[in-house]
Every structure is written in C-alpha cells, then in structure tokens.
Design an enzyme around this catalytic site. Structure first.
Site, PDB file in Angstrom:
ATOM      1  N   ASN A 155       0.877  -1.171   0.000  1.00 18.61           N
ATOM      2  CA  ASN A 155       0.000   0.000   0.000  1.00 18.61           C
ATOM      3  C   ASN A 155       0.915   1.221   0.000  1.00 18.61           C
ATOM      4  OD1 ASN A 155      -1.788   2.055   0.427  1.00 18.61           O
ATOM      5  ND2 ASN A 155      -2.481   1.361   2.441  1.00 18.61           N
ATOM      6  N   TRP A 156       1.042   1.819  -1.160  1.00 19.63           N
ATOM      7  CA  TRP A 156       1.978   2.959  -1.286  1.00 19.63           C
ATOM      8  C   TRP A 156       1.443   4.220  -0.611  1.00 19.63           C
ATOM      9  CZ3 TRP A 156       3.780   2.762  -7.170  1.00 19.63           C
ATOM     10  CH2 TRP A 156       4.475   1.558  -7.384  1.00 19.63           C
ATOM     11  N   LYS A 157       0.157   4.208  -0.289  1.00 25.65           N
ATOM     12  CA  LYS A 157      -0.495   5.394   0.312  1.00 25.65           C
ATOM     13  C   LYS A 157      -0.254   6.611  -0.571  1.00 25.65           C
ATOM     14  CE  LYS A 157      -0.248   3.162   4.771  1.00 25.65           C
ATOM     15  NZ  LYS A 157      -0.159   3.251   6.224  1.00 25.65           N
TER      16      LYS A 157
ATOM     17  N   HIS B 280      -9.504   1.160   4.809  1.00 21.04           N
ATOM     18  CA  HIS B 280      -8.258   1.393   5.543  1.00 21.04           C
ATOM     19  C   HIS B 280      -8.529   2.347   6.708  1.00 21.04           C
ATOM     20  CE1 HIS B 280      -4.185   2.517   6.535  1.00 21.04           C
ATOM     21  NE2 HIS B 280      -3.790   1.456   5.858  1.00 21.04           N
TER      22      HIS B 280
ATOM     23  N   GLU C 283      -6.930   4.723   7.844  1.00 26.05           N
ATOM     24  CA  GLU C 283      -6.678   6.138   7.536  1.00 26.05           C
ATOM     25  C   GLU C 283      -7.885   6.748   6.830  1.00 26.05           C
ATOM     26  OE1 GLU C 283      -2.954   5.477   5.547  1.00 26.05           O
ATOM     27  OE2 GLU C 283      -2.047   4.935   7.461  1.00 26.05           O
TER      28      GLU C 283
ATOM     29  N   GLU D 154      -5.330  -4.825  10.412  1.00 27.13           N
ATOM     30  CA  GLU D 154      -4.296  -3.805  10.620  1.00 27.13           C
ATOM     31  C   GLU D 154      -4.562  -3.054  11.930  1.00 27.13           C
ATOM     32  OE1 GLU D 154      -2.376  -2.702   6.604  1.00 27.13           O
ATOM     33  OE2 GLU D 154      -4.006  -1.317   6.980  1.00 27.13           O
TER      34      GLU D 154
ATOM     35  N   GLY E 273       2.560   2.385  10.784  1.00 18.63           N
ATOM     36  CA  GLY E 273       3.516   3.476  10.645  1.00 18.63           C
ATOM     37  C   GLY E 273       4.224   3.860  11.931  1.00 18.63           C
TER      38      GLY E 273
ATOM     39  N   SER F   7       3.487  -1.992  10.367  1.00 20.16           N
ATOM     40  CA  SER F   7       4.940  -2.066  10.607  1.00 20.16           C
ATOM     41  C   SER F   7       5.517  -3.444  10.292  1.00 20.16           C
ATOM     42  CB  SER F   7       5.282  -1.639  12.041  1.00 20.16           C
ATOM     43  OG  SER F   7       4.892  -0.297  12.257  1.00 20.16           O
TER      44      SER F   7
ATOM     45  N   GLY G  62       2.868  -1.122   4.225  1.00 19.57           N
ATOM     46  CA  GLY G  62       2.953   0.303   3.912  1.00 19.57           C
ATOM     47  C   GLY G  62       4.386   0.704   3.596  1.00 19.57           C
ATOM     48  N   GLY G  63       5.053   1.322   4.569  1.00 25.26           N
ATOM     49  CA  GLY G  63       6.398   1.877   4.371  1.00 25.26           C
ATOM     50  C   GLY G  63       7.377   0.958   3.659  1.00 25.26           C
TER      51      GLY G  63
HETATM   52  P1  13P Z   1       3.049   0.432   7.627  1.00 23.15           P
HETATM   53  O1  13P Z   1       3.544  -0.859   7.045  1.00 23.15           O
HETATM   54  O2  13P Z   1       3.771   1.636   7.091  1.00 23.15           O
HETATM   55  O3  13P Z   1       2.951   0.393   9.120  1.00 23.15           O
HETATM   56  O4  13P Z   1       1.539   0.604   7.082  1.00 23.15           O
HETATM   57  C1  13P Z   1       0.669  -0.450   7.189  1.00 23.15           C
HETATM   58  C2  13P Z   1      -0.530  -0.113   6.423  1.00 23.15           C
HETATM   59  O5  13P Z   1      -1.285   0.761   6.789  1.00 23.15           O
HETATM   60  C3  13P Z   1      -0.774  -0.848   5.164  1.00 23.15           C
HETATM   61  O6  13P Z   1      -2.051  -0.585   4.674  1.00 23.15           O
END
Ligand code: 13P
Length: 252
Positions: free
Chosen positions: A9-11, A97, A99, A169, A175, A215, A236-237
């Site tokens: 997930n590149w966000k 998600h 967010e 999640e 994050g 994470s 994510g990251g």
């Molecule tokens: P991180 O891997 O950056 O913690 O993000 C997880 C995430 O929200 C994937 O959708």
C-alpha cells in the site's frame, strides 16, 4: 488452499515517475526471485494505475487502487469510481483502511456501498479492519474487529464474501514501528477466521486469506507469516523499497 498474498500500500507516496520506477524494480525482482506461490499486489495512487500496469508483468503482479467512490458515477467532483478503477486494468481495491475511516469519515454504511460497487465491477476488495490502542488496552479488540466485519463484509452473500481478502491492521501498529507480536497477530487472525466460519461455514473460512498489516517489514515478516492463520501482509512503508518488499514476498 487459500492464497498467500503480499500487497503493498503505497499510500500518498511517489510521483508518477517514482512510482513507475518502483514498479519496474519490484517487477524485476519478482521475475528473478519472487516466490511463485505468493500473489503480489501493488496498491498505487489512482494516477499511477495505468502506467504501473503497463510497466509490470500482470501474470505475476496485480495492481490495486487504494479506494473507490461510494457512487457508481455522476456529479461527485474528485471521486474515482469502481468502474473507472476497473477500466485501468487494476484487479483489486483496498477498502476500509483505518486512515480512510479516521481522516475521511468512512463508516460501515459508506463501505458497504463501496464493497458492492467494487464487486459489481469484478474488483477484489482488500478489506481492512483493526482496532485503536485504547480498544486493545481495554482488551475488547476481538469483539471490536469482528463487529467491523459484521457491519460490512458479513452482510455479503457467501458467493461475494469468497471474493474478499481481509487485512487485519491494528491502528497502533501502522507506521509506528510497533508491530503486533506473532501471538497477538495469530490470536486475532484465528478469532477472525472462527467468526467467518460461524457466519459462512468452515470451508469458506479455510479459503479466506487474512493478511496482517502494521509495521510489517523485511525483518519481522518471516515470524509473522509463520503463524498458521496469517496468510500474508498489507505493507505500507516497506513496500516503497523494492529490496525490502521482495524480502517480504519471500518471507514464507
Ligand atoms: P506500515 O507498514 O507503514 O505500518 O503501514 C501499514 C498499512 O497501513 C498498510 O495498509
């Protein structure tokens, strides 16, 4: 047997050029050494979908949007519909998600509309759920997350539910560098699978892929994915670095 899935997930990261570069790098690594039995998905910004799809081998890598509109079409300035996502060649859409729930007010009601449109357009929803820290501290996380499913994906027919990928999640792990322990992940994933079994039967529960996100990285993926009920990750990251992402893909 249920699928193992590693989805990035590149966000809201990467310009179009950076995104295509990243996709090319991931594509090359997957071709060279990617585990053959893992479904790899890249969740890119809307603006990148078409170019990323052209840059990768779609037999090896799928592409996801990170959202879609709750309406099919019309006067909804700035929205991108499920049919538009589908028309790019994307096969997946990340929905729910935390967010989006937290910053954009996405409720179960809104998510049900998005799920229906995604499914109507033959997109595979990667449906996210997860609890905030206060709920974890109160010890009510299992009920909370199962309730998120009851309000949304458990309203679907069994036929439609079978098309869904679930991503657990925990918000406190996203994050933050704090990962759920393997025990915490396994306990939740097992509880979710039991809830699916109760609703749709054991056979469907056995076939449902439940991913972990929060994470998850090249160092801890191995341990997390070793759990019997963890069927991969939503990353994510660490999905923004091709070298890290391939290690996660190969972490089984
Ligand atoms: P991180 O891997 O950056 O913690 O993000 C997880 C995430 O929200 C994937 O959708």
């Amino acid at each position: 047997m249920r699928k193992k899935v590693v989805a990035g997930n590149w966000k809201c990261n990467t310009t179009l050029q950076e995104g295509v570069e990243l996709a090319i790098a991931v594509n090359q690594l997957v071709a060279e050494k990617g585990a053959k039995d893992v479904v790899v998905v890249l969740g890119t910004p809307f603006t990148h979908l078409t170019s990323v799809i052209s840059a990768i081998d779609s037999k090896r890598i799928g592409v996801a949007a990170q959202n879609c509109a709750a309406e099919a079409k019309g006067a909804f300035t700035g929205e991108v519909s499920a049919s538009m996502v589908k028309s790019t060649g994307a096969e997946y859409v990340i929905l729910g998600h935390s967010e989006r729930r937290e910053y954009y007010g996405e409720t179960s009601e809104i998510l049900n509309k998005k799920l229906a449109l995604a499914l109507e357009n033959s997109l595979t929803p990667i449906y996210c759920c997860g609890e905030a820290l206060a709920i974890r501290n109160a010890g009510t996380q299992n009920e909370y997350v199962i309730n998120q499913l009851k309000e949304t994906v458990f309203q679907l027919s069994a036929e439609d539910f079978k098309k869904i990928i679930i991503a657990y999640e925990p918000i406190w792990a996203i994050g933050t560098g704090v990962t759920a322990t393997t025990e915490q992940a396994q306990e939740m994933h097992k509880a979710l699978r039991e809830a699916v079994a109760e609703k749709f039967g054991q056979e469907i529960a056995n076939e449902t892929s439940i991913l972990y996100g929060g994470s998850c990285n090249a160092k801890n993926a191995n341990e997390l994915f070793a759990n019997p009920d963890v069927d991969g990750g939503l990353i994510g990251g660490a999905s923004l670095k091709a070298e890290d992402f391939i290690q996660i893909i190969n972490a089984y």
